[in-house]
Design a protein around this motif. Structure first.
Motif, PDB file in Angstrom:
ATOM      1  N   UNK A 118       3.899  13.387  -1.300  1.00 43.71           N
ATOM      2  CA  UNK A 118       4.910  13.724  -0.309  1.00 43.71           C
ATOM      3  C   UNK A 118       6.118  12.813  -0.466  1.00 43.71           C
ATOM      4  N   UNK A 119       7.264  13.320  -0.040  1.00 39.33           N
ATOM      5  CA  UNK A 119       8.480  12.519  -0.030  1.00 39.33           C
ATOM      6  C   UNK A 119       8.941  12.393   1.417  1.00 39.33           C
ATOM      7  N   UNK A 120       9.341  11.186   1.789  1.00 40.64           N
ATOM      8  CA  UNK A 120       9.734  10.892   3.168  1.00 40.64           C
ATOM      9  C   UNK A 120      11.234  10.636   3.183  1.00 40.64           C
ATOM     10  N   UNK A 121      11.959  11.419   3.960  1.00 43.03           N
ATOM     11  CA  UNK A 121      13.421  11.339   3.993  1.00 43.03           C
ATOM     12  C   UNK A 121      13.882  10.827   5.349  1.00 43.03           C
ATOM     13  N   UNK A 122      14.749   9.828   5.312  1.00 46.41           N
ATOM     14  CA  UNK A 122      15.206   9.183   6.544  1.00 46.41           C
ATOM     15  C   UNK A 122      16.666   9.504   6.822  1.00 46.41           C
ATOM     16  N   UNK A 123      16.902  10.215   7.917  1.00 43.38           N
ATOM     17  CA  UNK A 123      18.248  10.511   8.425  1.00 43.38           C
ATOM     18  C   UNK A 123      19.187  11.042   7.343  1.00 43.38           C
ATOM     19  N   UNK A 124      18.758  12.115   6.698  1.00 44.59           N
ATOM     20  CA  UNK A 124      19.624  12.819   5.746  1.00 44.59           C
ATOM     21  C   UNK A 124      20.480  13.779   6.563  1.00 44.59           C
ATOM     22  N   UNK A 183       2.689   3.867   9.253  1.00 49.58           N
ATOM     23  CA  UNK A 183       1.383   3.194   9.167  1.00 49.58           C
ATOM     24  C   UNK A 183       0.232   4.175   8.921  1.00 49.58           C
ATOM     25  N   UNK A 184       0.334   5.392   9.474  1.00 45.22           N
ATOM     26  CA  UNK A 184      -0.701   6.403   9.247  1.00 45.22           C
ATOM     27  C   UNK A 184      -0.707   6.851   7.789  1.00 45.22           C
ATOM     28  N   UNK A 185       0.492   7.088   7.255  1.00 45.26           N
ATOM     29  CA  UNK A 185       0.600   7.530   5.862  1.00 45.26           C
ATOM     30  C   UNK A 185       0.087   6.451   4.914  1.00 45.26           C
ATOM     31  N   UNK A 186       0.348   5.214   5.261  1.00 44.16           N
ATOM     32  CA  UNK A 186      -0.050   4.092   4.400  1.00 44.16           C
ATOM     33  C   UNK A 186      -1.566   3.968   4.275  1.00 44.16           C
ATOM     34  N   UNK A 187      -2.307   4.542   5.221  1.00 46.48           N
ATOM     35  CA  UNK A 187      -3.768   4.486   5.176  1.00 46.48           C
ATOM     36  C   UNK A 187      -4.348   5.467   4.157  1.00 46.48           C
ATOM     37  N   UNK A 188      -3.621   6.544   3.892  1.00 45.93           N
ATOM     38  CA  UNK A 188      -4.170   7.602   3.035  1.00 45.93           C
ATOM     39  C   UNK A 188      -3.399   7.798   1.731  1.00 45.93           C
ATOM     40  N   UNK A 189      -2.193   7.254   1.657  1.00 43.75           N
ATOM     41  CA  UNK A 189      -1.350   7.447   0.479  1.00 43.75           C
ATOM     42  C   UNK A 189      -0.862   6.102  -0.053  1.00 43.75           C
ATOM     43  N   UNK A 190      -0.532   6.093  -1.315  1.00 41.43           N
ATOM     44  CA  UNK A 190       0.111   4.937  -1.935  1.00 41.43           C
ATOM     45  C   UNK A 190       1.588   5.030  -1.582  1.00 41.43           C
ATOM     46  N   UNK A 192       5.381   4.207  -1.444  1.00 38.42           N
ATOM     47  CA  UNK A 192       6.391   3.582  -2.303  1.00 38.42           C
ATOM     48  C   UNK A 192       7.744   3.695  -1.618  1.00 38.42           C
ATOM     49  N   UNK A 193       8.425   2.563  -1.442  1.00 37.46           N
ATOM     50  CA  UNK A 193       9.747   2.570  -0.828  1.00 37.46           C
ATOM     51  C   UNK A 193      10.735   1.790  -1.671  1.00 37.46           C
ATOM     52  N   UNK A 194      12.017   2.098  -1.516  1.00 41.50           N
ATOM     53  CA  UNK A 194      13.039   1.382  -2.280  1.00 41.50           C
ATOM     54  C   UNK A 194      13.392   0.073  -1.588  1.00 41.50           C
ATOM     55  N   UNK A 195      13.738  -0.928  -2.367  1.00 46.03           N
ATOM     56  CA  UNK A 195      14.113  -2.241  -1.848  1.00 46.03           C
ATOM     57  C   UNK A 195      15.202  -2.806  -2.755  1.00 46.03           C
ATOM     58  N   UNK A 196      16.368  -3.071  -2.181  1.00 51.42           N
ATOM     59  CA  UNK A 196      17.487  -3.544  -2.999  1.00 51.42           C
ATOM     60  C   UNK A 196      17.325  -5.003  -3.409  1.00 51.42           C
ATOM     61  N   UNK A 197      16.382  -5.712  -2.797  1.00 49.24           N
ATOM     62  CA  UNK A 197      16.231  -7.139  -3.088  1.00 49.24           C
ATOM     63  C   UNK A 197      15.186  -7.392  -4.169  1.00 49.24           C
ATOM     64  N   UNK A 198      13.990  -6.881  -3.951  1.00 48.74           N
ATOM     65  CA  UNK A 198      12.906  -7.072  -4.904  1.00 48.74           C
ATOM     66  C   UNK A 198      12.148  -5.763  -5.041  1.00 48.74           C
ATOM     67  N   UNK A 209       0.477   9.997  -3.363  1.00 45.40           N
ATOM     68  CA  UNK A 209       1.543   9.023  -3.168  1.00 45.40           C
ATOM     69  C   UNK A 209       2.559   9.575  -2.191  1.00 45.40           C
ATOM     70  N   UNK A 210       3.221   8.666  -1.488  1.00 42.30           N
ATOM     71  CA  UNK A 210       4.293   9.047  -0.568  1.00 42.30           C
ATOM     72  C   UNK A 210       5.508   8.211  -0.915  1.00 42.30           C
ATOM     73  N   UNK A 211       6.595   8.862  -1.276  1.00 42.94           N
ATOM     74  CA  UNK A 211       7.814   8.177  -1.693  1.00 42.94           C
ATOM     75  C   UNK A 211       8.804   8.174  -0.548  1.00 42.94           C
ATOM     76  N   UNK A 212       9.257   6.985  -0.145  1.00 38.40           N
ATOM     77  CA  UNK A 212      10.190   6.831   0.972  1.00 38.40           C
ATOM     78  C   UNK A 212      11.573   6.519   0.422  1.00 38.40           C
TER      79      UNK A 212
END
Length: 212
Positions: A118-124, A183-190, A192-198, A209-212
């Motif tokens: 699944x892909x998770x989209x925030x405020x598109x 937190x619910x998705x994190x229990x059942x899926x791997x 993955x989120x983007x991070x500009x720092x590390x 997998x769930x891509x954020x």
């Protein structure tokens, strides 16, 4: 193939033009899907077709497509001036489907039972961008989209058009509070989120997998 056209009344046109507004899409439970590729993907799906609108002068674009439809819904022909009230395209292909909205699935059940990514989209906020993301998600093998609150409506005509019909091959859950759901998705899926720092390379990903 001889196509039998239904008569287009002023009431029909008034109702269809309202589908540009999210309020009326929710009220009536229908939305517009424009373009040959979009309607072709609709015909391959299990979404319910209410009616087909066509521009007779563009018959070379849509005649064979309508002939291939399993669901023989009413076909209405519109004039050029009527078409302009509905169409998103400057150079239209001359076909729009009226599609019945699906009941939104239970998110908790989807998270537990989903075998796909699944892909998770925030405020598109831009419907065109949302449609492009739906198209890309399907191309890369995602089967579900979780859409946060304060995002564009995925049945917006611009989003549907930009998705090129990918919407009809995806399961979309919208209006989601990600603070509660992640937190619910994190229990059942791997997750993955983007991070500009590390960050670390996400590949290869496990099957769920769930891509954020």
């Amino acid at each position: 193939m001889q196509i039998e056209f239904s008569s287009t009344s002023k009431n029909h046109l008034r109702k269809w033009t309202r589908f540009a507004d999210a309020k009326y899409r929710r009220e009536y439970g229908f939305f517009l899907a424009e373009g040959v590729k979009v309607v072709e993907e609709l015909f391959k799906s299990d979404w319910q077709l209410e009616a087909i609108l066509v521009l007779p002068e563009k018959i070379s674009y849509w005649e064979k497509l309508i002939a291939s439809a399993k669901d023989q819904s009413s076909v209405y022909h519109l004039t050029r001036s009527e078409w302009k009230k509905l169409s998103q395209d400057k150079e239209p292909e001359g076909i729009i489907a009226i599609v019945k909205q699906k009941e939104q699935p239970s998110l908790s059940a989807l998270i537990k039972s989903s075998a796909g990514n699944m892909i998770i989209l925030h405020e598109i906020n831009n419907p065109g961008n949302l449609g492009a993301l739906m198209r890309s998600a399907l191309w890369f093998g995602f089967t579900h989209i979780i859409l946060s609150a304060n995002s564009a409506d995925y049945t917006n005509p611009k989003a549907v058009r930009a998705s090129m019909g990918s919407l009809f091959q995806l399961t979309v859950v919208s209006g989601v509070d990600l603070i509660t759901v992640l937190p619910q998705i994190n229990k059942t899926h791997y997750l993955v989120g983007s991070d500009v720092r590390n960050g670390v390379p996400p590949h290869p990903l496990p099957k769920k997998a769930a891509l954020l």
